[in-house]
Design a protein around this motif. Sequence first.
Motif, PDB file in Angstrom:
ATOM      1  N   PHE A  63       8.377 -24.753  40.548  1.00 49.14           N
ATOM      2  CA  PHE A  63       9.133 -25.581  41.484  1.00 49.14           C
ATOM      3  C   PHE A  63       8.626 -27.021  41.548  1.00 49.14           C
ATOM      4  O   PHE A  63       9.171 -27.819  42.292  1.00 49.14           O
ATOM      5  CB  PHE A  63       9.104 -24.956  42.874  1.00 49.14           C
ATOM      6  CG  PHE A  63       9.800 -23.617  42.909  1.00 49.14           C
ATOM      7  CD1 PHE A  63      11.151 -23.521  42.765  1.00 49.14           C
ATOM      8  CD2 PHE A  63       9.057 -22.438  43.080  1.00 49.14           C
ATOM      9  CE1 PHE A  63      11.786 -22.287  42.807  1.00 49.14           C
ATOM     10  CE2 PHE A  63       9.681 -21.214  43.125  1.00 49.14           C
ATOM     11  CZ  PHE A  63      11.046 -21.138  42.979  1.00 49.14           C
ATOM     12  N   GLY A  64       7.573 -27.367  40.813  1.00 46.83           N
ATOM     13  CA  GLY A  64       7.024 -28.693  40.637  1.00 46.83           C
ATOM     14  C   GLY A  64       6.792 -29.468  41.836  1.00 46.83           C
ATOM     15  O   GLY A  64       6.865 -30.444  42.311  1.00 46.83           O
ATOM     16  N   LEU A  88      -0.890 -17.239  41.515  1.00 45.61           N
ATOM     17  CA  LEU A  88       0.489 -17.328  41.991  1.00 45.61           C
ATOM     18  C   LEU A  88       0.793 -18.728  42.527  1.00 45.61           C
ATOM     19  O   LEU A  88       1.919 -19.234  42.357  1.00 45.61           O
ATOM     20  CB  LEU A  88       0.764 -16.273  43.061  1.00 45.61           C
ATOM     21  CG  LEU A  88       0.873 -14.832  42.555  1.00 45.61           C
ATOM     22  CD1 LEU A  88       1.026 -13.872  43.716  1.00 45.61           C
ATOM     23  CD2 LEU A  88       2.045 -14.685  41.596  1.00 45.61           C
ATOM     24  N   ALA A  89      -0.194 -19.381  43.165  1.00 43.56           N
ATOM     25  CA  ALA A  89       0.024 -20.745  43.665  1.00 43.56           C
ATOM     26  C   ALA A  89       0.249 -21.707  42.503  1.00 43.56           C
ATOM     27  O   ALA A  89       1.117 -22.582  42.566  1.00 43.56           O
ATOM     28  CB  ALA A  89      -1.166 -21.195  44.503  1.00 43.56           C
ATOM     29  N   LYS A  90      -0.519 -21.557  41.411  1.00 46.39           N
ATOM     30  CA  LYS A  90      -0.317 -22.387  40.219  1.00 46.39           C
ATOM     31  C   LYS A  90       1.049 -22.117  39.591  1.00 46.39           C
ATOM     32  O   LYS A  90       1.737 -23.053  39.163  1.00 46.39           O
ATOM     33  CB  LYS A  90      -1.418 -22.136  39.193  1.00 46.39           C
ATOM     34  CG  LYS A  90      -2.735 -22.738  39.547  1.00 46.39           C
ATOM     35  CD  LYS A  90      -2.647 -24.232  39.418  1.00 46.39           C
ATOM     36  CE  LYS A  90      -4.006 -24.853  39.616  1.00 46.39           C
ATOM     37  NZ  LYS A  90      -3.968 -26.301  39.600  1.00 46.39           N
TER      38      LYS A  90
END
Length: 137
Positions: A136-137, A128-130
């Motif tokens: 959202f870059g 999920l963090a990736k």
Amino acid sequence: MSDEHDDAGSDTENGRGAVVTRPTRPSGKRTRRAAAGEDASEAVDLSTGTAASPTKNGSGTAKKAAKKRADGPSRNPFLFVWNYLKQVVAELRKVIWPNRKQMATYTGVVLLFLAFMLAMIGGVDFGLAKLVSLVFG
């Protein structure tokens, strides 16, 4: 199948099926009055743990000991704690404690499950963090 009736093929001597009797359910009364055939001195008041006063059953003139409770706790706190600890010890005596081999097995199962859940939650968190960093870059 209900446990109240026997099978049709299992008849007793008189030709009827056996009748299963169940124990009577508690009445919800705070005192246990002597049942038929028991001595009235064995009745115990469950709220205080003392012997209950005998009553005249069936005559309609039984006196009721009406104790009004105060607005706060009217019980002796030391007696309450002592009774609680006695009940805890009685319940702990009923426990079937595992032996050393069972305890090692149960501990191993818990640790393996813990490692599995840690890896699964860590993987989901990393994924999920990736995903959030890509969106959202």
